[in-house]
Structures are given as C-alpha cells and as structure tokens.
Design an enzyme around this catalytic site. Structure first.
Site, PDB file in Angstrom:
ATOM      1  N   ARG A 124     148.367 -55.457  63.935  1.00 18.43           N
ATOM      2  CA  ARG A 124     149.338 -54.811  64.813  1.00 18.43           C
ATOM      3  C   ARG A 124     150.163 -55.845  65.562  1.00 18.43           C
ATOM      4  O   ARG A 124     151.333 -55.643  65.831  1.00 18.43           O
ATOM      5  CB  ARG A 124     148.614 -53.910  65.812  1.00 18.43           C
TER       6      ARG A 124
ATOM      7  N   ARG B 253     147.383 -62.056  65.622  1.00 21.97           N
ATOM      8  CA  ARG B 253     145.954 -61.782  65.473  1.00 21.97           C
ATOM      9  C   ARG B 253     145.703 -60.521  64.652  1.00 21.97           C
ATOM     10  O   ARG B 253     146.518 -59.596  64.675  1.00 21.97           O
ATOM     11  CB  ARG B 253     145.266 -61.665  66.840  1.00 21.97           C
TER      12      ARG B 253
ATOM     13  N   CYS C 209     126.408 -49.517  63.582  1.00 22.92           N
ATOM     14  CA  CYS C 209     126.082 -50.004  64.933  1.00 22.92           C
ATOM     15  C   CYS C 209     124.617 -49.665  65.220  1.00 22.92           C
ATOM     16  O   CYS C 209     124.090 -48.708  64.651  1.00 22.92           O
ATOM     17  CB  CYS C 209     126.934 -49.287  65.986  1.00 22.92           C
TER      18      CYS C 209
ATOM     19  N   ARG D 132     136.465 -44.949  67.528  1.00 21.19           N
ATOM     20  CA  ARG D 132     136.413 -44.885  66.064  1.00 21.19           C
ATOM     21  C   ARG D 132     135.327 -43.915  65.606  1.00 21.19           C
ATOM     22  O   ARG D 132     134.791 -44.030  64.510  1.00 21.19           O
ATOM     23  CB  ARG D 132     136.127 -46.266  65.464  1.00 21.19           C
TER      24      ARG D 132
ATOM     25  N   ASP E 299     145.489 -48.318  75.487  1.00 19.12           N
ATOM     26  CA  ASP E 299     145.964 -48.457  74.113  1.00 19.12           C
ATOM     27  C   ASP E 299     146.850 -47.243  73.860  1.00 19.12           C
ATOM     28  O   ASP E 299     146.358 -46.111  73.830  1.00 19.12           O
ATOM     29  CB  ASP E 299     144.772 -48.485  73.149  1.00 19.12           C
TER      30      ASP E 299
HETATM   31  C1  LIG Z   1     142.952 -54.421  70.769  1.00 16.80           C
HETATM   32  C2  LIG Z   1     143.488 -55.023  69.567  1.00 16.80           C
HETATM   33  C3  LIG Z   1     143.598 -56.411  69.431  1.00 16.80           C
HETATM   34  C4  LIG Z   1     143.165 -57.357  70.524  1.00 16.80           C
HETATM   35  O1  LIG Z   1     144.008 -57.296  71.608  1.00 16.80           O
HETATM   36  P1  LIG Z   1     143.847 -58.341  72.808  1.00 16.80           P
HETATM   37  O2  LIG Z   1     144.812 -57.831  73.824  1.00 16.80           O
HETATM   38  O3  LIG Z   1     144.180 -59.687  72.251  1.00 16.80           O
HETATM   39  O4  LIG Z   1     142.425 -58.282  73.254  1.00 16.80           O
HETATM   40  C5  LIG Z   1     144.116 -56.929  68.288  1.00 16.80           C
HETATM   41  N1  LIG Z   1     144.541 -56.130  67.285  1.00 16.80           N
HETATM   42  C6  LIG Z   1     144.464 -54.792  67.383  1.00 16.80           C
HETATM   43  C7  LIG Z   1     144.950 -53.964  66.247  1.00 16.80           C
HETATM   44  C8  LIG Z   1     143.926 -54.189  68.512  1.00 16.80           C
HETATM   45  O5  LIG Z   1     143.846 -52.859  68.587  1.00 16.80           O
HETATM   46  S1  SF4 Z   2     131.934 -48.028  70.698  1.00 15.92           S
HETATM   47 FE1  SF4 Z   2     131.847 -47.335  68.569  1.00 15.92          FE
HETATM   48  S2  SF4 Z   2     131.971 -49.201  67.332  1.00 15.92           S
HETATM   49 FE2  SF4 Z   2     131.365 -49.816  69.421  1.00 15.92          FE
HETATM   50  S3  SF4 Z   2     129.099 -49.854  69.407  1.00 15.92           S
HETATM   51 FE3  SF4 Z   2     129.761 -47.837  70.148  1.00 15.92          FE
HETATM   52  S4  SF4 Z   2     129.783 -46.564  68.292  1.00 15.92           S
HETATM   53 FE4  SF4 Z   2     129.775 -48.697  67.602  1.00 15.92          FE
END
Ligand SMILES: *Cc1c(COP(=O)(O)O)cnc(C)c1O
Ligand code: SF4
Length: 344
Positions: free
Chosen positions: A92, A96, A105, A114, A311
């Site tokens: 995105r 990174r 998990c 998720r 987000d």
């Molecule tokens: C949250 C996220 C990150 C990491 O974001 P930071 O602000 O650097 O912690 C990177 N890629 C995606 C797709 C994300 O959702």
């Molecule tokens: S938040 Fe989701 S991905 Fe993270 S430990 Fe919990 S169940 Fe697993």
C-alpha cells in the site's frame, strides 16, 4: 513448565474450562462456525472467571455479540485485497510491504480485523508463493522494509523463520525487517533465547512490534519473553487496539503504557478499532479516543505516548487522528491541562 497444556479450541473446551456457561454454548457454537476460536493456556490463565466483565475474557472468549453485523462493517475492513499484487503480500505504501507467511495464531482475538481470514492453515504460503513474493520485493528497490504479519509470524517453526529471515537479509535494498506478533503475550514460552538470538543475528535490523491491549497481559511470563528479546538487542515497539470494555479508561491505558516502557517496549500505535464484522460491541467513537489520548498526554511520560491512528476503511491508509493541540484559526495552542495559550 514441563508439560504444555492444550489450547482451548471449541465450545466443549470452553465449557469444561469454565470460560463459558451452559446457556451460552449454543451461541458460542454458532460463532465458532463463522470465526476461528482458540485460547492458548497462557491467555486462559490470565482470565478471572469470577469477573463477568473480565477484560482478558472480553478480548478472547467468543460471545453472542459477534453474531451481530452492522451495515458499516466489512469482511476486508482496511482494503488489503485491493493492494495485494500477489498472495501473501500487501503493498500500500511505496517503501514497505506486508508479508503474511501464514494466517494461524496461538489465540484468536474476537476483535481481529482479519477475522474473516485468520485460522486457515491452508492459507500458509507455499514455497512457490513465498518465492514469488520475495522476487517481487527483490525487483523493487523502493521497498525498504518488509513487515511480517499474519496470522502470527512467530508461529512459524524456528527453522522456517530463520530461513525466511535469511532470504530477506539477502535483499540488499532492505533496511529493516519488522515482525508484528502477539506471541510474547499469547504464548510467551515460544520466545526462547535461541529465537531472540536468531532475530538479532538475522543480518538486517529486525524490529518487533508486540500486540498487547491490557496491562494484565504483561504477566511475568510475558515480561520474561520481552526481556529475552530486549536482552538480545531487538528494538521493541507496541501496538494496542482501543477496545470498549477492555482498555477504554485512561487509568487502564496509563498502566499499560507504563508497563510497556518498564519492559523496554516503546509504545507505537493505539489503533482505533477497524470495521471488522461482528465487532460493534468493541467500538467507541473517535471523539472518545481523542479524550483518552488527551488524558494520557497530561499524565504520562513522553516516551510512553502512543500515536492514535485510524486505518481508513477501504484502503486509503493509516493516519493519526489526533488530538491536535494547535488551532490555526485562533492562533492558539492547548497545554496538557487543556488551557489555551495564544502563540504567534
Ligand atoms: C499498517 C500497514 C503498514 C505499516 O504501517 P506503519 O505506519 O509503517 O506502521 C504497512 N503496510 C500496510 C498495508 C499496512 O496496512
Ligand atoms: S489480532 Fe488477529 S492476527 Fe493478530 S493474533 Fe489476534 S487473531 Fe491473530
């Protein structure tokens, strides 16, 4: 501990361990058909069974509230799919990428964003899929950081994790490998000194962001796991999800953030909860979150202050949502006690 007790995985296990009552069993069974259920022993041991509103139980024990979906909720709340060029990869931001080598998990959080996908052992990336994802990263010098997430990347066997780190370390343009994990809390004994050594000797800077939401999760076992990581020289960050009935009081957040810095973990993000299906019972308003953040600014060391982020639903990205202290129009700045001051 010599014999590891078994993870609780279904309604019968939860009934037997006293975490749910018989009258709840039918609803919990319905929830378990939709979303994966598991409680590691480390997490189950933290729950006060006498407390109906226990904040640890609320995070991890399934409840009938999850059967309620609201109109604004989405299967893919932060729009990962739209930014996924290949299986297991989300790209995105230019510098990174997220890599999800597996979606399992030790514990399944009832608020997980998720949650529609986690728990699927079939979703573990195959060797060929991993090869393609690594080739994608290797071909793009703009990518400076690979973030291992999931699922929980520390559920990989030590040998698979080491192999993956080695392959990432071989990509010259990467600066950092970041691991997001709840394992220091959810299964702290997995964080052995050998694992910590493997992370610190990966051949790249490895940063670890530990996911933790309540001060009671920083148990003595979790503290020992964090100490093994910090002693090995791994820079530690934290992520917390702001959750109604879990940590939506200033006293609780303060105690959590103080606990983190005591364990050499730098608070990083406080996440506003995402619009994941069946999670409306966890959500509060951004105004409430900002009020809590203001309270933290007034009472807590600067090194213990997380950034409050949202987000944006659909995939537009993560942004801080305040509070802000500067009022441009009025030309005034608010001090930690809430009093305005003119500044020009
Ligand atoms: C949250 C996220 C990150 C990491 O974001 P930071 O602000 O650097 O912690 C990177 N890629 C995606 C797709 C994300 O959702
Ligand atoms: S938040 Fe989701 S991905 Fe993270 S430990 Fe919990 S169940 Fe697993």
């Amino acid at each position: 501990m010599s014999s590891r007790r078994r993870t609780l995985r279904n309604t019968a296990d939860l009934l037997e361990s006293g975490l749910i009552r018989p009258f709840q069993a039918e609803d919990v069974a319905r929830v378990a058909q939709i979303y994966t259920v598991a409680l590691s022993t480390a997490v189950a041991d933290l729950i006060d069974r006498q407390d109906e509103a226990d904040p640890i139980a609320r995070q991890y024990v399934p409840s009938s509230a999850e059967l309620i979906d609201t109109a604004d909720e989405r299967q893919d709340p932060i729009g990962d799919a739209a930014y996924s060029p290949l299986k297991g990869l989300v790209h995105r931001y230019p510098d990174r990428v997220l890599l999800t080598p597996l979606l399992v998990c030790p514990v399944y959080c009832r608020f997980c964003f998720r949650r529609a996908r986690v728990g699927d052992a079939e979703a573990t990336m195959t060797e060929a899929e991993l090869e393609s994802a690594l080739a994608y990263v290797a071909a793009r010098p703009d990518i400076r950081e690979v973030i291992l997430t999931g699922g929980d990347p520390l559920m990989l066997s030590a040998s698979r994790l080491k192999a993956l780190l080695g392959r990432l370390a071989a990509i010259a343009h990467l600066d950092v490998i970041r691991i997001h994990s709840r394992v220091p809390v959810s299964d702290p004994e997995r964080v052995t000194a050998a694992l910590a050594q493997a992370l610190s000797r990966a051949g790249k800077a490895v940063w670890l962001a530990v996911h933790v939401n309540h001060p009671r999760e920083l148990s003595s076992l979790a503290g020992a796991a964090l100490a093994r990581l910090a002693d090995a020289g791994i820079p530690l960050l934290s992520q917390t999800v702001l959750l109604k009935g879990v940590n939506d009081r200033a006293e609780v957040l303060e105690e959590l953030m103080r606990g983190l810095i005591r364990h050499r973990v730098r608070p990083y993000y406080l996440h506003h909860p995402d619009l994941a299906p069946g999670t409306s019972h966890f959500r509060l308003s951004i105004a409430e979150g900002r009020t809590l953040m203001r309270a933290l600014r007034g009472r807590l060391s600067g090194i213990a202050q997380p950034t409050y982020v949202l987000d944006i639903p659909g995939g537009a990205g993560k942004v801080p949502v305040g509070p802000d202290y500067w009022d441009e129009e009025a030309g005034s700045v608010t001090d930690p006690a809430g009093r305005p001051h003119r500044y020009s």
